[in-house]
Design a protein around this motif. Structure first.
Motif, PDB file in Angstrom:
ATOM      1  N   SER A   1       0.971  -1.145   0.239  1.00  0.00           N
ATOM      2  CA  SER A   1       0.034  -0.050  -0.114  1.00  0.00           C
ATOM      3  C   SER A   1       0.894   1.329   0.090  1.00  0.00           C
ATOM      4  O   SER A   1       0.505   2.410  -0.404  1.00  0.00           O
TER       5      SER A   1
ATOM      6  N   LYS B   1      -2.907  -2.803   5.515  1.00  0.00           N
ATOM      7  CA  LYS B   1      -3.180  -3.283   6.953  1.00  0.00           C
ATOM      8  C   LYS B   1      -4.709  -3.044   7.346  1.00  0.00           C
ATOM      9  O   LYS B   1      -5.358  -3.836   7.921  1.00  0.00           O
ATOM     10  N   ASP B   2      -4.994  -1.765   6.797  1.00  0.00           N
ATOM     11  CA  ASP B   2      -6.444  -1.187   7.325  1.00  0.00           C
ATOM     12  C   ASP B   2      -7.243  -1.150   6.033  1.00  0.00           C
ATOM     13  O   ASP B   2      -7.318  -0.078   5.568  1.00  0.00           O
ATOM     14  N   ILE B   3      -7.842  -2.154   5.853  1.00  0.00           N
ATOM     15  CA  ILE B   3      -8.639  -2.153   4.451  1.00  0.00           C
ATOM     16  C   ILE B   3      -9.998  -1.138   4.806  1.00  0.00           C
ATOM     17  O   ILE B   3     -10.380  -0.491   3.761  1.00  0.00           O
TER      18      ILE B   3
ATOM     19  N   THR C   1      -4.368  -8.487   3.979  1.00  0.00           N
ATOM     20  CA  THR C   1      -3.758  -7.959   4.939  1.00  0.00           C
ATOM     21  C   THR C   1      -2.233  -8.562   5.383  1.00  0.00           C
ATOM     22  O   THR C   1      -1.445  -7.942   6.003  1.00  0.00           O
ATOM     23  N   ASN C   2      -1.875  -9.673   4.629  1.00  0.00           N
ATOM     24  CA  ASN C   2      -0.435 -10.056   4.488  1.00  0.00           C
ATOM     25  C   ASN C   2      -0.007 -10.879   3.197  1.00  0.00           C
ATOM     26  O   ASN C   2      -0.860 -11.150   2.535  1.00  0.00           O
TER      27      ASN C   2
END
Length: 321
Positions: free
Chosen positions: A250, A284-286, A310-311
């Protein structure tokens, strides 16, 4: 050459719906018709009226009604007659050659840019040929001879683009040391500025391998995805590394990319769909993303184009699937 022959040829392998025929034509690298609904169904109506195909209507409880088309014996004879007729001569239609012919006003940098642009187009076409996911279920049950013929059709298309890339290399070598009267002497500082700007435009990436897959990983926050050129560079990187997977951290996405109305994400989705590229974004923070952006990603995910994770481990599992 009429689209009717393409439809008859497809139906000579297997009965199918107009929608199925459309998908095959759209995904094909050598059937040049657009495969839009109007064109397909108009041709099917014409073939039906001539007795070259028949159809049966299949009703389904939970899905729309299907009309399944089958080639007739008259259709097979009509197709064979055309296949045995003399093939049309190949036409050379390359707009780039016309541009190159009238390039006498360009300086060296401008000429390089023209050739670079064409080279990127050819690389993307080669990528699409290499990773073509054309639905070949209609070939199931075909003979070894037919399977080999279809393999060599794909091989012919791939070689065409590889030969074109070889020709581009020869062109570069041939003109590299020839003086260009359109060149303007630049101040040394100006040259350095141009080189710095050029470096900043290129997104840096690493090549990752994990078991059965190799993918291009963009994880350098110093270079961000912010222009259409960056999207083309990603496609080129995928082609050069013989893969179809892209992973984007991101931190490498610009504010313009994350702003759906800017059109960058739509542009990328369109091109990635065309060239059968699967891409994943690690964030990490969708929930921090705007709803329009998430909706576009969710839609593309259904077509295996782009998904959020997220990973990295989950992204790699998706690539492998």
């Amino acid at each position: 050459m009429s689209i009717n022959y393409a439809i008859l040829g497809i139906l000579s392998y297997k009965s199918m719906t107009g929608y199925d025929i459309k998908r095959i034509i759209q995904d094909s690298a050598f059937m040049h018709w657009s495969g839009n609904n109007n064109q397909i169904y108009k041709a099917l109506t014409d073939l039906f009226n001539k007795g070259l195909v028949t159809h049966v209507v299949k009703h389904q409880e939970s899905s729309p009604t299907k009309k399944i088309y089958t080639i007739t014996s008259e259709g097979l004879a009509y197709l064979k007659e055309w296949v045995l007729s003399p093939a049309d001569l190949s036409e050379i239609k390359k707009p780039f050659l016309v541009q190159l012919a009238w390039s006498k006003q360009l300086n060296t940098n401008e000429l390089d840019k023209l050739v670079d642009g064409y080279e990127n187009q050819v690389k993307m076409q080669l990528l699409m040929a290499q990773n073509n996911k054309q639905d070949t279920n209609f070939l199931a049950g075909s003979t070894a001879l037919q399977a080999t013929i279809w393999h060599f059709i794909d091989d012919n298309i791939r070689r065409t683009y590889e030969n074109e890339l070889g020709w581009i290399e020869d062109l570069r070598r041939a003109i590299a040391d020839i003086p260009n009267e359109n060149n303007v002497t630049l101040d040394v500082n100006m040259k350095m500025t141009i080189e710095e700007e050029k470096d900043e435009e290129i997104m840096k990436y690493t090549i990752m391998s994990n078991n059965e897959i190799t993918y291009v990983h963009y994880n350098n926050s110093a270079t961000k995805l912010s222009t259409e050129r960056n999207i083309l560079d990603i496609i080129t990187a995928v082609a050069e590394n013989n893969t179809q997977f892209v992973l984007l951290d991101s931190e490498t996405l610009s504010k313009d990319f994350l702003e759906f109305k800017k059109g960058l994400v739509a542009n990328m989705l369109q091109k990635f769909t065309l060239y059968h590229i699967k891409s994943a974004i690690i964030i990490k923070d969708i929930n921090s993303l705007k709803s329009e952006f998430k909706d576009a990603i969710a839609e593309s995910g259904r077509h295996d184009v782009l998904r959020l994770f997220t990973n990295i481990a989950d992204a790699e599992k998706w690539f492998l699937s």
